[in-house]
Every structure is written in C-alpha cells, then in structure tokens.
Design an enzyme around this catalytic site. Structure first.
Site, PDB file in Angstrom:
ATOM      1  CG  HIS A 194      37.970  46.013  37.063  1.00  0.00           C
ATOM      2  ND1 HIS A 194      38.810  45.024  37.480  1.00  0.00           N
ATOM      3  CD2 HIS A 194      36.797  45.398  36.791  1.00  0.00           C
ATOM      4  CE1 HIS A 194      38.184  43.860  37.470  1.00  0.00           C
ATOM      5  NE2 HIS A 194      36.965  44.065  37.036  1.00  0.00           N
TER       6      HIS A 194
ATOM      7  CE1 TYR B 151      47.382  44.702  38.381  1.00  0.00           C
ATOM      8  CE2 TYR B 151      49.453  43.905  37.481  1.00  0.00           C
ATOM      9  CZ  TYR B 151      48.195  44.446  37.294  1.00  0.00           C
ATOM     10  OH  TYR B 151      47.771  44.743  36.017  1.00  0.00           O
TER      11      TYR B 151
ATOM     12  N   PRO C  30      54.166  42.312  30.689  1.00  0.00           N
ATOM     13  CG  PRO C  30      53.225  40.197  30.969  1.00  0.00           C
ATOM     14  CD  PRO C  30      54.499  40.878  30.611  1.00  0.00           C
TER      15      PRO C  30
ATOM     16  CE  LYS D 248      49.823  51.605  30.852  1.00  0.00           C
ATOM     17  NZ  LYS D 248      48.381  51.694  31.085  1.00  0.00           N
TER      18      LYS D 248
ATOM     19  CE1 TYR E  22      47.555  48.041  35.887  1.00  0.00           C
ATOM     20  CE2 TYR E  22      45.367  48.762  35.191  1.00  0.00           C
ATOM     21  CZ  TYR E  22      46.267  47.747  35.472  1.00  0.00           C
ATOM     22  OH  TYR E  22      45.879  46.444  35.331  1.00  0.00           O
TER      23      TYR E  22
END
Ligand code: RFL
Ligand code: PHB
Length: 391
Positions: free
Chosen positions: A72, A198, A289, A293, A386
């Site tokens: 991704h 998200y 979550p 991580k 991220y």
C-alpha cells in the site's frame, strides 16, 4: 531440560525471536499456553511497516508475504465524507504491506516445523525463577507432568496477560485507558478501497482495512463496555455505511464471518529487563490499534533483542543486552506518542464533561484534519511515523 534461551509465548514476538536465534545457531525452547489451533485462529493485526518487511526478508521468512502481502502506498483520511489521500511514497518514499498477523504466525510456525524447533504448546503453570543470578529457570506443567527448563536467559514474549512482566520486582507501568473500543469484523467481500480508510464521523471513528483481494476487515468505534450481542450484522453495516460514506463511493457489503470488540489502552513498562529476563512485544507495551503499531513494535523489539542475545551468547559481549531496555523503550515512547495522536484525532471523545466541551473537541479535531490535508509538512510527519521509524 536445558536450553540457552527460554522463550515464554509463541506469538509473533516469540516465534520470530526463535528464528533469529536459530539462524545464529543458538538453542531455544518456546513454552506456549494455548494450542496451535488457537494460535492460528487469532485474527488481530494487519499492517507491516517497511522495516518489519525488511527484517522478515533478511531472515528469509518472506516467501508467503511476497506472495500474499498487498503493498500500500498510503492511507485515506476523512471527516464526514471528505476524503484525502496521504501518499507515503510521494511524501517519504516508503510503503506499508497489508499482511495479516494470522498469516505471519502461520508462516513462522510452518518454518519452525520445517527446522524442528522445540515448541511446547498447551503448557500450564509457567513460573520464572532465579532471574537475579546466573542460573535462571522456568517451571511449568506439560500434559500434567511438571518440568523445569534451565537456561541462560528468559525472554518474556507472553503478551499483556503473561507471567513474565509480574516477575519484575518494583516494575512501574504508565497507562492510559480509553473509554471506547473497536468492534472489528471480517467480511467475505472484496475491499471497496485501494488504500485503508480512517474516518472521523460524529457517530464515531470507522475504518476500512482488508486481508486480501477477497476479504475485507472493518472497524467501528464503540463504547468500551458494549456487548457484541447488541450489534447485529445489519446494524454494523448501517453504521459503517454512515461513518465511511463519501459522495460517489460505494461500500460493498458481504457475509460477516467474524466479529468481536477489543478495548483500547496505552501501556508502557518502566523497564524491559530484570537480571536475566528480557521482555518483548505486548508483554512490555500496548498501543491503541489506530497507528497499526502493536505487531510492528513486537518485531522491532525482538530484532533488537535478537542481535543483543547473539552478541552476548556467541561473543560474550553484554553491551547489547545491557542497553536493550533503554533502546527498546526509547523507540516505544515515540510509537506511543504517534498511536495516541492518531487515536485522539480520529475518535469521538464522549468523555468530555459537557456538550459544549464535546463540540469544541470535535471541531478542533476537524480543524486538525483540515490542517493535515493542506500541509505537506504535517503529512510527511504522519507518513514517516506510519510507514515506520528505523529499527
Ligand atoms: P501476543 O500475540 O499476545 O503473544 C503472546 C503469547 O504468549 C502466550 N502466553 C503464554 N504462554 C505461556 N504461558 C503463559 N502463562 C502465557 N500467557 C500468555 C499467549 O498465549 C500468546 O500466544 O504478543 P506478541 O507476540 O508480543 O505480539 C503482539 C501482537 O500480537 C499485538 O501487538 C498486535 O496484535 C496488536 N494489534 C495490532 N498491531 C499492529 O501492529 N497493527 C494492527 O493493525 C493491529 N491490530 C491488534 C490489532 C490487536 C488486536 N487485539 C485483539 C488485541 C487488532 C486487534 C483486534
Ligand atoms: C487491520 O487490518 O486489522 C488494521 C489495520 C490498520 C490499523 C489497525 C488494524 O490501524
């Protein structure tokens, strides 16, 4: 029984550490409370940082990952239907890989089977002894028979509820509990998105992830004490449609094959070592979550600890083990900060004292997201964290 390294727990941390030690010719035994079937059935995490992928590659453990992992290039963030793509490749030149923890555990176990590793499943009554001295040992029962495993080092890779952390005298913990949790589902339907979504919505956070090109993984913010029995499949899809909805985009529904609610907490120990005991993964820290991580932190810990153990056992050099706790915690606190930041920004905080304070909080989160959508600097910081800090 005698081994060099006694590893408690056959989660991703314990299984991966076993492979690192095996590559260096160091003996180990893994003691696991649950059955192999139970381990293989646990769903959990889905995103691997580039650093985690690299480590698996260096160990030759990436055959399945290369076949089934989905690369991704970023994530979508949205509030109330306005969607913005954060492009990690453009921003920081890195990617993440969608590869379920379940698949990783299956592959690590299969490789242990192939090399004939000593893994004891369904052991009970695990207790740690002699950690201060030069002869640490672990007592346990296996099929009703008591056993003792003598070793040079004990690694507590036994998760949040295991016996290793309580064996550290005087340990302090730093903790934050959130008043919400995540309801997670697996559904037999191709993902409706390329990269993960998200979303902040007045009803609560939602996200769209996946496990493969045929299976979607989706989450909803729910109150911490809600019961899964109150969430029919129809109610779940309704909430996902509302919270993830965006003009010109369709969320495809499918049969839900798994659903559960997980509470959320941030948790870090004051030390990851005591004498001959070293903690790794969820035994030492938990993150909410939202930043993806937890699994990556477990991999980062055992990479560091594995190198330190090889230096100690093969070369007699203790510097790596002496510095392990500080090095692991220094990285972990950065990860904690990022996970908390993502969580605070994207969830509805109903715990605020009154309606005005709740509205203020929500509107400042919208402001924060709009700032992010307009600022390359802010996006670079998100992308860098991220996609993963260096190991
Ligand atoms: P684990 O996986 O909990 O493994 C610990 C093992 O120790 C065993 N054990 C014992 N063995 C012997 N004797 C005892 N007395 C024992 N007590 C316990 C347990 O049976 C178990 O097999 O810890 P590890 O290896 O440190 O791995 C950590 C990860 O599992 C965890 O951080 C992640 O799953 C967290 N997490 C996520 N992390 C991510 O990086 N990205 C994600 O997207 C993500 N999503 C998630 C998650 C965790 C979730 N749950 C359910 C906690 C989503 C969910 C829903
Ligand atoms: C998942 O796919 O399970 C997943 C992905 C990203 C997260 C958390 C969970 O932040």
């Amino acid at each position: 029984m005698r081994t060099k390294v006694a590893i408690i727990g056959a989660g991703p941390a314990g299984l991966l550490l076993g492979h690192i030690l095996q590559r260096a010719g160091i003996g180990f035994t893994i003691l696991e409370r649950t059955s192999r079937e139970h381990l293989l059935g646990r769903i959990r995490a889905g995103v691997l940082e580039q650093g985690s992928v690299d480590v698996l590659g260096e160990l030759g453990l990436d055959a399945d990952l290369r076949e089934r992992g989905l690369t991704h290039h970023g994530i979508h963030l949205q509030h109330e239907g306005q969607r913005h793509h954060v492009d990690f490749v453009d921003l920081v030149g890195r990617t993440v890989t969608i590869y379920g923890q379940q698949a990783l555990v299956r592959h690590l176990l299969a490789e242990h089977d192939r090399i004939g590793s000593d893994i004891r499943f369904e052991v009970a009554d695990v207790e740690l002894h002699g950690l201060d001295g030069s002869s640490p040992h672990v007592s346990f029962t296996d099929g009703g028979t008591a056993g003792v495993l003598d070793c040079d080092v004990v690694v507590g890779a036994d998760g949040y509820h295991g016996p290793s952390r309580p064996a550290v005298p005087g340990l302090r913990a730093f903790e934050r509990e959130y008043p919400f949790g995540w309801l997670g589902i697996l559904a037999d339907v191709p993902p409706s998105t390329d990269d993960l979504i998200y979303a902040l919505h007045p009803d609560g956070f939602a996200m769209h992830s996946m496990r493969s090109l045929e299976v979607s993984r989706l989450y909803l913010q729910v109150d911490r004490d809600e019961s899964i029995d109150d969430w029919s499949d129809a109610r779940i899809w309704d909430a996902l449609q509302t919270r993830l909805g965006s003009d010109g985009w369709t969320l495809h529904e499918g049969a839900i094959t798994e659903k559960s609610i997980t509470p959320m907490r941030s948790f870090v120990v004051s030390t990851m070592s005591h004498g001959r005991l070293f903690l790794a993964g969820d035994a030492g820290h938990i993150v909410p979550p939202t930043g993806a991580k937890g699994l990556n932190s477990a991999i980062a810990d055992v990479t560091l600890l594995g190198r330190a153990l090889v230096r100690s056992i093969r070369d007699g050099d203790e510097a790596g083990l002496d510095g392990y706790s500080d090095a692991a915690l220094a990285r972990q606190w950065k990860v904690q900060q990022f996970s908390q930041w993502m969580t605070d920004m994207l969830h509805v905080h109903r715990e605020a004292p009154d309606a005005s304070a709740r509205d203020f909080r929500y509107r400042s989160q919208v402001g924060q997201l709009e700032y992010l959508f307009g600022s390359r600097h802010a996006q670079e910081s998100l992308a860098e964290q991220y996609a993963g800090l260096p190991f």
